[in-house]
Structure formats: structure tokens, C-alpha cells
Design a protein around this motif. Structure first.
Motif, PDB file in Angstrom:
ATOM      1  N   ASN A  82      11.651 -24.540  -1.488  1.00 51.17           N
ATOM      2  CA  ASN A  82      10.336 -25.519  -1.946  1.00 51.17           C
ATOM      3  C   ASN A  82      10.918 -26.543  -2.453  1.00 51.17           C
ATOM      4  OD1 ASN A  82       7.690 -25.865  -2.309  1.00 51.17           O
ATOM      5  ND2 ASN A  82       7.843 -24.853  -4.563  1.00 51.17           N
ATOM      6  N   GLY A  83      10.564 -27.735  -2.042  1.00 52.66           N
ATOM      7  CA  GLY A  83      10.979 -29.115  -2.560  1.00 52.66           C
ATOM      8  C   GLY A  83       9.977 -29.801  -3.086  1.00 52.66           C
ATOM      9  N   VAL A 104       5.075 -37.035  -5.676  1.00 52.80           N
ATOM     10  CA  VAL A 104       4.768 -37.662  -4.570  1.00 52.80           C
ATOM     11  C   VAL A 104       4.310 -36.714  -3.287  1.00 52.80           C
ATOM     12  CG1 VAL A 104       5.631 -39.180  -2.801  1.00 52.80           C
ATOM     13  CG2 VAL A 104       6.134 -39.757  -5.326  1.00 52.80           C
ATOM     14  N   TRP A 105       5.360 -35.567  -3.095  1.00 57.29           N
ATOM     15  CA  TRP A 105       5.435 -34.704  -2.187  1.00 57.29           C
ATOM     16  C   TRP A 105       5.797 -33.265  -2.838  1.00 57.29           C
ATOM     17  CZ3 TRP A 105       9.448 -31.821  -0.102  1.00 57.29           C
ATOM     18  CH2 TRP A 105       8.983 -30.996   1.025  1.00 57.29           C
ATOM     19  N   GLN A 106       5.127 -32.390  -2.235  1.00 60.73           N
ATOM     20  CA  GLN A 106       5.777 -30.932  -2.418  1.00 60.73           C
ATOM     21  C   GLN A 106       5.442 -30.015  -1.343  1.00 60.73           C
ATOM     22  OE1 GLN A 106       3.942 -29.014  -6.010  1.00 60.73           O
ATOM     23  NE2 GLN A 106       5.205 -27.216  -5.975  1.00 60.73           N
ATOM     24  N   GLY A 107       6.595 -29.337  -1.073  1.00 59.98           N
ATOM     25  CA  GLY A 107       6.330 -28.393  -0.079  1.00 59.98           C
ATOM     26  C   GLY A 107       7.698 -27.899   0.470  1.00 59.98           C
ATOM     27  N   MET A 108       7.583 -27.036   1.558  1.00 63.46           N
ATOM     28  CA  MET A 108       8.715 -26.387   2.124  1.00 63.46           C
ATOM     29  C   MET A 108       9.700 -27.471   2.822  1.00 63.46           C
ATOM     30  SD  MET A 108       8.308 -23.256   1.118  1.00 63.46           S
ATOM     31  CE  MET A 108       9.575 -22.528   1.671  1.00 63.46           C
ATOM     32  N   ILE A 109      10.977 -27.214   2.565  1.00 71.17           N
ATOM     33  CA  ILE A 109      11.959 -28.250   3.297  1.00 71.17           C
ATOM     34  C   ILE A 109      12.703 -27.353   4.351  1.00 71.17           C
ATOM     35  CG2 ILE A 109      14.135 -29.559   3.040  1.00 71.17           C
ATOM     36  CD1 ILE A 109      13.490 -30.361   0.464  1.00 71.17           C
ATOM     37  N   TYR A 110      12.686 -27.413   5.680  1.00 67.44           N
ATOM     38  CA  TYR A 110      13.409 -26.852   6.792  1.00 67.44           C
ATOM     39  C   TYR A 110      14.531 -27.528   7.241  1.00 67.44           C
ATOM     40  CZ  TYR A 110       8.675 -24.278   6.472  1.00 67.44           C
ATOM     41  OH  TYR A 110       7.739 -23.677   6.062  1.00 67.44           O
ATOM     42  N   ALA A 111      15.579 -26.617   7.624  1.00 64.80           N
ATOM     43  CA  ALA A 111      16.851 -27.290   8.233  1.00 64.80           C
ATOM     44  C   ALA A 111      16.488 -27.094   9.731  1.00 64.80           C
ATOM     45  CB  ALA A 111      17.917 -26.534   7.543  1.00 64.80           C
ATOM     46  N   SER A 112      17.300 -27.908  10.545  1.00 63.39           N
ATOM     47  CA  SER A 112      17.317 -27.402  11.945  1.00 63.39           C
ATOM     48  C   SER A 112      18.573 -28.335  12.397  1.00 63.39           C
ATOM     49  CB  SER A 112      16.130 -28.560  12.705  1.00 63.39           C
ATOM     50  OG  SER A 112      16.352 -28.457  13.736  1.00 63.39           O
ATOM     51  N   ALA A 120      16.337 -21.963   6.917  1.00 65.87           N
ATOM     52  CA  ALA A 120      16.384 -22.473   5.406  1.00 65.87           C
ATOM     53  C   ALA A 120      17.319 -23.563   5.104  1.00 65.87           C
ATOM     54  CB  ALA A 120      16.684 -21.288   4.506  1.00 65.87           C
ATOM     55  N   LEU A 121      17.037 -24.540   4.086  1.00 63.78           N
ATOM     56  CA  LEU A 121      17.991 -25.661   3.645  1.00 63.78           C
ATOM     57  C   LEU A 121      19.297 -24.883   3.201  1.00 63.78           C
ATOM     58  CD1 LEU A 121      18.324 -28.717   3.086  1.00 63.78           C
ATOM     59  CD2 LEU A 121      17.479 -27.848   0.588  1.00 63.78           C
ATOM     60  N   PRO A 122      20.583 -25.232   3.511  1.00 63.31           N
ATOM     61  CA  PRO A 122      21.592 -24.538   3.219  1.00 63.31           C
ATOM     62  C   PRO A 122      21.735 -25.009   1.903  1.00 63.31           C
ATOM     63  CG  PRO A 122      21.829 -26.001   5.085  1.00 63.31           C
ATOM     64  CD  PRO A 122      20.399 -26.320   4.676  1.00 63.31           C
ATOM     65  N   ALA A 123      22.360 -23.972   0.916  1.00 65.05           N
ATOM     66  CA  ALA A 123      22.697 -24.003  -0.495  1.00 65.05           C
ATOM     67  C   ALA A 123      23.831 -24.955  -0.654  1.00 65.05           C
ATOM     68  CB  ALA A 123      22.874 -22.639  -1.057  1.00 65.05           C
ATOM     69  N   GLU A 124      24.337 -25.264  -1.766  1.00 60.41           N
ATOM     70  CA  GLU A 124      25.471 -26.140  -2.226  1.00 60.41           C
ATOM     71  C   GLU A 124      26.587 -25.329  -1.728  1.00 60.41           C
ATOM     72  OE1 GLU A 124      26.182 -27.463  -5.937  1.00 60.41           O
ATOM     73  OE2 GLU A 124      24.300 -28.493  -6.210  1.00 60.41           O
ATOM     74  N   ALA A 126      27.527 -25.016   1.208  1.00 61.42           N
ATOM     75  CA  ALA A 126      27.537 -24.547   2.797  1.00 61.42           C
ATOM     76  C   ALA A 126      27.241 -25.897   3.433  1.00 61.42           C
ATOM     77  CB  ALA A 126      26.190 -24.161   3.081  1.00 61.42           C
ATOM     78  N   GLY A 127      27.553 -25.764   4.842  1.00 60.27           N
ATOM     79  CA  GLY A 127      27.816 -26.879   5.683  1.00 60.27           C
ATOM     80  C   GLY A 127      26.163 -27.781   5.759  1.00 60.27           C
ATOM     81  N   ALA A 128      26.311 -28.927   5.968  1.00 66.16           N
ATOM     82  CA  ALA A 128      24.922 -29.871   5.862  1.00 66.16           C
ATOM     83  C   ALA A 128      24.188 -29.350   7.057  1.00 66.16           C
ATOM     84  CB  ALA A 128      25.171 -31.026   5.693  1.00 66.16           C
ATOM     85  N   ALA A 129      22.892 -29.480   6.729  1.00 58.34           N
ATOM     86  CA  ALA A 129      21.933 -29.409   8.149  1.00 58.34           C
ATOM     87  C   ALA A 129      22.020 -30.782   8.975  1.00 58.34           C
ATOM     88  CB  ALA A 129      20.549 -28.985   7.249  1.00 58.34           C
ATOM     89  N   GLU A 130      21.951 -30.539  10.150  1.00 62.52           N
ATOM     90  CA  GLU A 130      21.931 -31.823  11.120  1.00 62.52           C
ATOM     91  C   GLU A 130      20.554 -32.592  10.784  1.00 62.52           C
ATOM     92  OE1 GLU A 130      23.997 -33.074  13.049  1.00 62.52           O
ATOM     93  OE2 GLU A 130      25.598 -31.531  13.226  1.00 62.52           O
ATOM     94  N   ARG A 131      19.424 -32.009  10.645  1.00 63.78           N
ATOM     95  CA  ARG A 131      18.257 -32.639  10.287  1.00 63.78           C
ATOM     96  C   ARG A 131      17.330 -31.829   9.412  1.00 63.78           C
ATOM     97  NH1 ARG A 131      17.540 -32.489  16.490  1.00 63.78           N
ATOM     98  NH2 ARG A 131      18.151 -34.626  17.079  1.00 63.78           N
ATOM     99  N   LEU A 132      16.757 -32.557   8.530  1.00 62.25           N
ATOM    100  CA  LEU A 132      15.592 -31.891   7.622  1.00 62.25           C
ATOM    101  C   LEU A 132      14.029 -32.295   8.028  1.00 62.25           C
ATOM    102  CD1 LEU A 132      17.185 -33.124   4.190  1.00 62.25           C
ATOM    103  CD2 LEU A 132      17.354 -31.121   5.550  1.00 62.25           C
ATOM    104  N   PHE A 133      13.479 -31.340   7.903  1.00 60.03           N
ATOM    105  CA  PHE A 133      12.087 -31.248   8.251  1.00 60.03           C
ATOM    106  C   PHE A 133      11.191 -31.105   6.908  1.00 60.03           C
ATOM    107  CE2 PHE A 133       8.085 -29.188   9.952  1.00 60.03           C
ATOM    108  CZ  PHE A 133       7.236 -30.467  10.111  1.00 60.03           C
ATOM    109  N   LEU A 134      10.438 -32.146   6.418  1.00 62.20           N
ATOM    110  CA  LEU A 134       9.739 -31.980   5.245  1.00 62.20           C
ATOM    111  C   LEU A 134       8.230 -32.361   5.489  1.00 62.20           C
ATOM    112  CD1 LEU A 134      12.429 -33.281   4.428  1.00 62.20           C
ATOM    113  CD2 LEU A 134      11.332 -33.768   2.121  1.00 62.20           C
ATOM    114  N   PRO A 135       7.330 -31.235   6.126  1.00 65.88           N
ATOM    115  CA  PRO A 135       6.016 -31.450   6.611  1.00 65.88           C
ATOM    116  C   PRO A 135       5.193 -32.307   5.807  1.00 65.88           C
ATOM    117  CG  PRO A 135       6.639 -29.027   6.661  1.00 65.88           C
ATOM    118  CD  PRO A 135       7.638 -29.653   5.815  1.00 65.88           C
TER     119      PRO A 135
END
Length: 167
Positions: A82-83, A104-112, A120-124, A126-135
Motif C-alpha cells: 500500500n503506497g 496526493v495519492w494512496q493505493g496499491m503499488i503493483y510491480a510488473s 507485489a512491489l519488491p522489498a529492499e 530484492a531486484g528492482a521491478a521493471e515497471r510500476l503500476f499505481l492505479p
């Protein structure tokens, strides 16, 4: 003999030179993301001693002085991230009303990954996600105090792509 256009040459160059796997080389707390219009930058930072959050970041409107703070908190099952993005929040003890006013914004952050697999968004660490989706991030910014003259003026897409890795 075949004649090649500049586009053909570019395509041949990109296929001959393998693209670096940036996500494999960068950990999430150093990942830098941008939108397709190059108007926004989301830059993760190490959390440090803040145990309530699993990730934190700065969210900047490029070519302006606008920089918002972001945090990510994991659900109890650790499967959801939850971001929250906050802009010009007051310092010190704040009320719930103060926090709502500067959010400004609150919601789920998804990794792709690049093939569209959602996780789920990788934790500290872990390898970085290629893309993030913030609906609904774009519409939320348009309705916030980050929008207007001298601030954000380009409607943001809800998908951000890994652009780099900080040192």
C-alpha cells in the motif's frame, strides 16, 4: 544490393547489442522510474530504521521544484504493498485531517516485468521491478495541490518504467 533506411540500421544495432538487464542489476531501494512523457520521476531510497514502512521514495515533477514524499507499507500477509504520496505535509505531530489534506495519492503499488506478469512491489534488497503500476495516480495528481502553474501540468500515466539505478 539491398538499401537500408536509418530505421533498418537502428533495428540491426539494437538486435546486435544486447540490452542490459537493468532490473537484475539494481535493487529496489536504488531504482529510478519515469513516465513515458519524461515529466515525472519516482526515486526509491533506503528505508533505514523506519520499521513501519517497507519502501520509501521521492516523487518529483521534472523541470519544477515540486518533490513529494512517498512511503510503502506492506499488508500483514506481505503480499500487498500500500503506497502513499504526500506533498507539503506539516512537520511534527499531525492530525488525521492534516495527513488527509496533504495526501496526493494512496493505493496499491503493483510491480510488473516486461511481459506483463504482475506481482507485489519488491522489498529492499530484492531486484528492482521493471515497471510500476499505481492505479489512478494521474487523476489523483490533477485533483491535488501538486497540480497547477509552476507545478505538474502534464497528465501522468499510471505506469512508470525503470529508467536507472542510483549509486
Amino acid at each position: 544490393m539491398a538499401r537500408f533506411t536509418p530505421v533498418h540500421w537502428a533495428m540491426m544495432a539494437f538486435t546486435a547489442i544486447p540490452a542490459p538487464a537493468l532490473a537484475d542489476e539494481c535493487v529496489q531501494e536504488k531504482a529510478i522510474y519515469g513516465d513515458m512523457d519524461d515529466a515525472y520521476e519516482l526515486r526509491f531510497e533506503p528505508v533505514g530504521a523506519e520499521m513501519a514502512v517497507s519502501n520509501k521514495f521521492k516523487f518529483a515533477v521534472r523541470n519544477t521544484p515540486v518533490v513529494a514524499d512517498g512511503v510503502v507499507m506492506r499488508s500483514d500477509d506481505l503480499l500487498h504493498a500500500n503506497g502513499m504520496i504526500m506533498f507539503n505535509c506539516p512537520e511534527g505531530d499531525v492530525t488525521g485531517a492534516d495527513l488527509r489534506a496533504c495526501t496526493v495519492w494512496q493505493g496499491m503499488i503493483y510491480a510488473s516485468d516486461l511481459t506483463g506478469n504482475i506481482s507485489a512491489l519488491p522489498a529492499e534488497g530484492a531486484g528492482a521491478a521493471e515497471r510500476l503500476f499505481l492505479p489512478a495516480l494521474g487523476p489523483s495528481i490533477r485533483e491535488s495541490s501538486m497540480w497547477g502553474a509552476g507545478k505538474a501540468t502534464i497528465a501522468l500515466w499510471d505506469v512508470l518504467t525503470l529508467k536507472g539505478c542510483s549509486e
